[in-house]
Design an enzyme around this catalytic site. Structure first.
Site, PDB file in Angstrom:
ATOM      1  CD  GLU A  43      -3.060  -0.654   2.312  1.00 29.40           C
ATOM      2  OE1 GLU A  43      -2.800   0.230   3.150  1.00 29.40           O
ATOM      3  OE2 GLU A  43      -4.066  -1.360   2.373  1.00 29.40           O
ATOM      4  CG  ASP A  75      -3.440   8.532   7.852  1.00 28.02           C
ATOM      5  OD1 ASP A  75      -3.331   7.295   7.821  1.00 28.02           O
ATOM      6  OD2 ASP A  75      -3.632   9.228   6.848  1.00 28.02           O
ATOM      7  CE1 TYR A 134      -7.365  -1.651   6.941  1.00 24.88           C
ATOM      8  CE2 TYR A 134      -5.985  -1.336   5.010  1.00 24.88           C
ATOM      9  CZ  TYR A 134      -6.161  -1.267   6.376  1.00 24.88           C
ATOM     10  OH  TYR A 134      -5.146  -0.817   7.174  1.00 24.88           O
TER      11      TYR A 134
END
Length: 273
Positions: A57, A68, A182
């Site tokens: 990734e 994040d 995911y």
């Protein structure tokens, strides 16, 4: 490992199939493009490939990376100061494909794609050899234009599931994703953790009933012990912040690539052990 099914497709499907043939989980490391420099990212990915990465990734740096944690945020800030853009990430992907490396999934937010335009982006991504795209802030209900453009270009669109996803959301994501699904291991942002959440294995197994695709688990995976535990119930495992921290700590060192490769080998060894 209790595997998910693998559907025919491109290089991502073949990477999962190859891992399956070895009776193991696929290893998917994450790095930020342009941290510590764009040319160095190419060398880092080459080191990850040598260390046993099945898929890589590549994070596209963005100014407001809401998913994040602090380690990845700092990496994005460094990359942005280096002038890295979505276009330069696509150029990097083309170089990585020319290197013959593992499949590349671009990990991005929707704003850079919106500015480029979904159709133009899909065409450019395909031309660069990008294998998949994961857009963290694009729900499937709003992804129709991008999904159609990527499908026409032969690029997979990966969607996220989380522990709080409803049954309806699970069914929709598993119906509309391609490449793999995911599964975010915990609520909150990215960042290395010492333990795995309770009930994660059951949640992943429940999602698998709705999906013909492999399911990879990420967010908070920090080392070989967690990687080995996840391999018991998932098809892939994503390791991000722990690797990005190595890049942060050793970015000025000529030994960076060796350190990255050694860490990746440790993770890969846990999947084969």
């Amino acid at each position: 490992m209790s595997p998910g099914r693998i559907t025919p497709g491109g290089r991502i499907a073949r990477a999962f199939a190859a891992a399956r043939a070895q009776d193991r989980c696929a290893l998917i490391p994450y790095v930020v493009a342009g941290d510590p420099a764009l040319g160095r990212t190419r060398a880092i990915v080459q080191a990850l490939a040598r260390g046993g990465a099945d898929i890589v990734e590549i994070g596209v740096p963005f100014s407001d990376p809401i998913a994040d944690g602090p380690v990845n945020q700092r990496a994005a800030e460094r990359a942005l100061r280096n002038g890295v853009t979505l276009g330069s990430c696509l150029d990097l992907a083309a170089e990585l494909r020319a290197d013959g490396g593992p499949p590349v999934v671009l990990f991005t937010y929707y704003n850079p794609i919106h500015r480029m335009g979904p159709e133009r982006f899909a065409t450019a991504a395909s031309a660069a050899g990008v294998d998949g795209v994961l857009v963290t802030d694009l729900p499937p209900e709003e992804a129709g234009d991008l999904r159609g453009a990527l499908a026409e270009s032969g690029v997979d669109l990966v969607f996220l599931l989380s522990p709080t996803s409803s049954r309806e959301r699970v069914d929709r994501v598993c119906r509309e994703a391609s490449g793999f699904v995911y599964f975010v291991s915990r609520t909150g942002v990215t960042g290395a953790r010492e333990d795995l959440p309770e009930g994660l294995a059951e949640q992943v197994r429940s999602a698998r009933h709705a999906s013909p695709l492999p399911i990879a688990v990420g967010f908070g995976v920090s080392g070989p012990e967690q990687v080995k535990a996840i391999a018991a119930f998932a098809d892939g495992v994503v390791v991000g912040s722990a690797l990005v921290r190595i890049v942060e700590e050793k970015g000025a060192s000529p030994g960076l690539e060796a350190a990255v490769e050694a860490f990746c080998r440790t993770l890969a060894g846990a999947l084969r052990g």
